[in-house]
Write an enzyme that holds these catalytic residues in place. Structure first.
Site, PDB file in Angstrom:
ATOM      1  N   TYR A 178       0.810  -1.215   0.000  1.00 29.44           N
ATOM      2  CA  TYR A 178       0.000   0.000   0.000  1.00 29.44           C
ATOM      3  C   TYR A 178       0.847   1.270   0.000  1.00 29.44           C
ATOM      4  O   TYR A 178       0.307   2.371   0.040  1.00 29.44           O
ATOM      5  CB  TYR A 178      -0.940   0.014   1.212  1.00 29.44           C
ATOM      6  CG  TYR A 178      -2.106  -0.934   1.096  1.00 29.44           C
ATOM      7  CD1 TYR A 178      -1.922  -2.249   0.683  1.00 29.44           C
ATOM      8  CD2 TYR A 178      -3.388  -0.529   1.406  1.00 29.44           C
ATOM      9  CE1 TYR A 178      -2.980  -3.130   0.589  1.00 29.44           C
ATOM     10  CE2 TYR A 178      -4.458  -1.409   1.309  1.00 29.44           C
ATOM     11  CZ  TYR A 178      -4.241  -2.705   0.901  1.00 29.44           C
ATOM     12  OH  TYR A 178      -5.292  -3.573   0.816  1.00 29.44           O
ATOM     13  N   LYS A 214       3.607 -14.359   5.403  1.00 33.90           N
ATOM     14  CA  LYS A 214       3.830 -15.362   4.354  1.00 33.90           C
ATOM     15  C   LYS A 214       5.350 -15.489   4.199  1.00 33.90           C
ATOM     16  O   LYS A 214       5.907 -15.367   3.094  1.00 33.90           O
ATOM     17  CB  LYS A 214       3.149 -14.887   3.055  1.00 33.90           C
ATOM     18  CG  LYS A 214       3.114 -15.928   1.955  1.00 33.90           C
ATOM     19  CD  LYS A 214       2.022 -16.950   2.113  1.00 33.90           C
ATOM     20  CE  LYS A 214       2.112 -17.999   1.025  1.00 33.90           C
ATOM     21  NZ  LYS A 214       1.224 -19.135   1.216  1.00 33.90           N
ATOM     22  N   ASP A 233      -2.499 -17.821   4.655  1.00 33.04           N
ATOM     23  CA  ASP A 233      -3.558 -18.641   4.037  1.00 33.04           C
ATOM     24  C   ASP A 233      -4.132 -19.630   5.050  1.00 33.04           C
ATOM     25  O   ASP A 233      -5.350 -19.801   5.171  1.00 33.04           O
ATOM     26  CB  ASP A 233      -3.056 -19.352   2.768  1.00 33.04           C
ATOM     27  CG  ASP A 233      -1.611 -19.810   2.849  1.00 33.04           C
ATOM     28  OD1 ASP A 233      -0.945 -19.521   3.854  1.00 33.04           O
ATOM     29  OD2 ASP A 233      -1.147 -20.475   1.910  1.00 33.04           O
ATOM     30  N   ASP A 254      -5.776  -5.881   5.817  1.00 26.62           N
ATOM     31  CA  ASP A 254      -6.971  -5.384   5.135  1.00 26.62           C
ATOM     32  C   ASP A 254      -7.911  -6.559   4.827  1.00 26.62           C
ATOM     33  O   ASP A 254      -9.114  -6.523   5.102  1.00 26.62           O
ATOM     34  CB  ASP A 254      -6.536  -4.683   3.835  1.00 26.62           C
ATOM     35  CG  ASP A 254      -7.627  -3.814   3.251  1.00 26.62           C
ATOM     36  OD1 ASP A 254      -8.686  -3.686   3.883  1.00 26.62           O
ATOM     37  OD2 ASP A 254      -7.425  -3.271   2.152  1.00 26.62           O
TER      38      ASP A 254
END
Ligand code: NAD
Length: 350
Positions: free
Chosen positions: A124, A171, A205, A229
């Site tokens: 972002y 991740k 995930d 988000d």
């Protein structure tokens, strides 16, 4: 003494929600002076920018703002006002609690999660460019400073609010350098809270699947911007949807409170949208301003109106409009004050 607070109504359903929220907050027992300033799509033509300088100056001066959602054009047009505000004011922590509300249809009854999302960097940061005609690159920025800062925010929140555990979400198995640094930073900060707050980490995930299946295993989550988000909308879905999900953007010099949802243009001006998320964002603001009792009163009144299920908006299965929903909350606040006055009388005379 009244708190001077910047109020940005926003686009789409924003103005109706802002008006409902202002009325509820005025009935909370805390005095406010509202400095109303406009930002977003609606002011583009007048100022040539969706975020006029005087809006930033108002927030900087008052240090506290509450805003309705602001439309961001997809793929082209002006940059997100929300992202610009967060970066310009250094609002590094995005706090998004997701707590079940009795009477609201959802998969689980006792979800109580707090999402702490890093708010200033990651994908972002807005650093992207085209590579020739058929490719584009977006750059993911992760720094130790911002990662440790949001991790410390999450742990401090956990300590201050009697929470038991912080889970870092990442991740780092694939993005070994960027998410690896985020995880390493969280581990560094966690060491300072050892023995007081439990710490663990999850790959994003797997985290999404576990939240859908076993949300009760989790407590406070700390995430980089993009995962934060996405996972906070997932968490909102677990407790009844975007219409009831509040948020806060907090920095060292200012704080901006806003609902998680967007401007829902198709409902603009129809007195239809659910004001709960913005009103609960106002309750977060009351806590920030040092009024936990008033915040509790507002949250209880909202919960009662939803549990009764009579004066709620369409998305909660009711037939009331935005303003009628707010009226019902204000009635509960007034009744609560009357109850408190009645029960206080014997003690006062004793
Ligand atoms: P949205 O949240 O505005 O709406 C999605 C759907 O959710 C709506 O069509 C509606 O069915 C429902 N919904 C949302 N809020 C509701 C409410 N208070 N009461 C009842 N139903 C509600 O998401 P979108 O359509 O993806 O985005 C619309 C615009 O809002 C976009 O321009 C987007 O960039 C912007 N946006 C702004 C913010 C913000 O200002 N913080 C956040 C998210 C999206």
């Amino acid at each position: 003494m009244a708190h001077t607070v910047t109020l940005i109504p926003g686009d789409g359903i924003g103005p109706e929600l802002a008006e409902a929220s202002r009325r509820v907050l005025d009935a909370s027992g805390v005095a406010f002076d509202w400095e109303v300033v406009d930002a977003g799509e609606a002011v583009m033509a007048r100022y040539g920018t969706p975020l006029p300088t005087h809006v930033l100056e108002s927030i900087t001066r008052n240090r506290v703002a509450i805003k309705g959602p602001i439309t961001t054009p997809v793929g082209e047009g002006f940059r997100s006002v929300n992202v610009t505000l967060r970066q310009a004011l250094g609002l590094y922590a995005n706090l998004r609690p997701a707590r079940s509300i009795k009477g609201l249809a959802s998969r689980y009854e006792d979800v109580d999660l707090v999402i702490c999302r890093e708010n200033t960097e990651d994908l972002y940061a807005g650093i992207e460019h085209r590579v020739g005609r058929d490719a584009a690159e977006s750059i993911k920025i992760i720094t130790r400073e911002a990662s440790e800062r949001i991790a410390r925010f999450a742990f401090d929140y956990a300590v201050a609010n009697g929470r038991r555990k912080v889970t870092a979400v990442h991740k780092a198995n694939i993005m070994k350098l960027s998410d690896g640094l985020f995880l390493e930073s969280c581990r560094t900060v966690a060491a300072d809270y050892e023995g007081r707050i439990e710490f663990e980490d999850r790959i994003v995930d797997n985290m999404c699947m576990q939240l859908v299946q076993k949300p009760d295993l989790y407590d406070v989550l700390v995430l980089p911007n993009l995962y934060g988000d996405i996972v906070s909308d997932l968490a909102a879905g677990l407790v009844g949807g975007l219409g009831v999900a509040p948020g806060a953007n907090i920095g060292t010099e200012a704080a901006v409170f806003e609902p998680v949802h967007g401007s829902a243009p198709k409902y603009a001006g129809l007195n239809k949208a659910n004001p709960t998320a913005m009103i609960l964002s106002g309750a977060l603001m009351l806590r920030h301003l040092g009024h936990p009792d008033a915040a509790e009163r507002v949250e209880t009144a909202v919960r009662r109106v939803i549990a009764e299920g009579v004066a709620t908006t369409y998305d909660l299965g009711g037939g009331a409009g935005t303003s009628q929903f707010a009226d019902a909350i204000i009635d509960h606040l007034a009744a609560g004050s009357a109850d408190a006055a009645t029960t206080a009388t014997p003690a006062a005379t004793a």
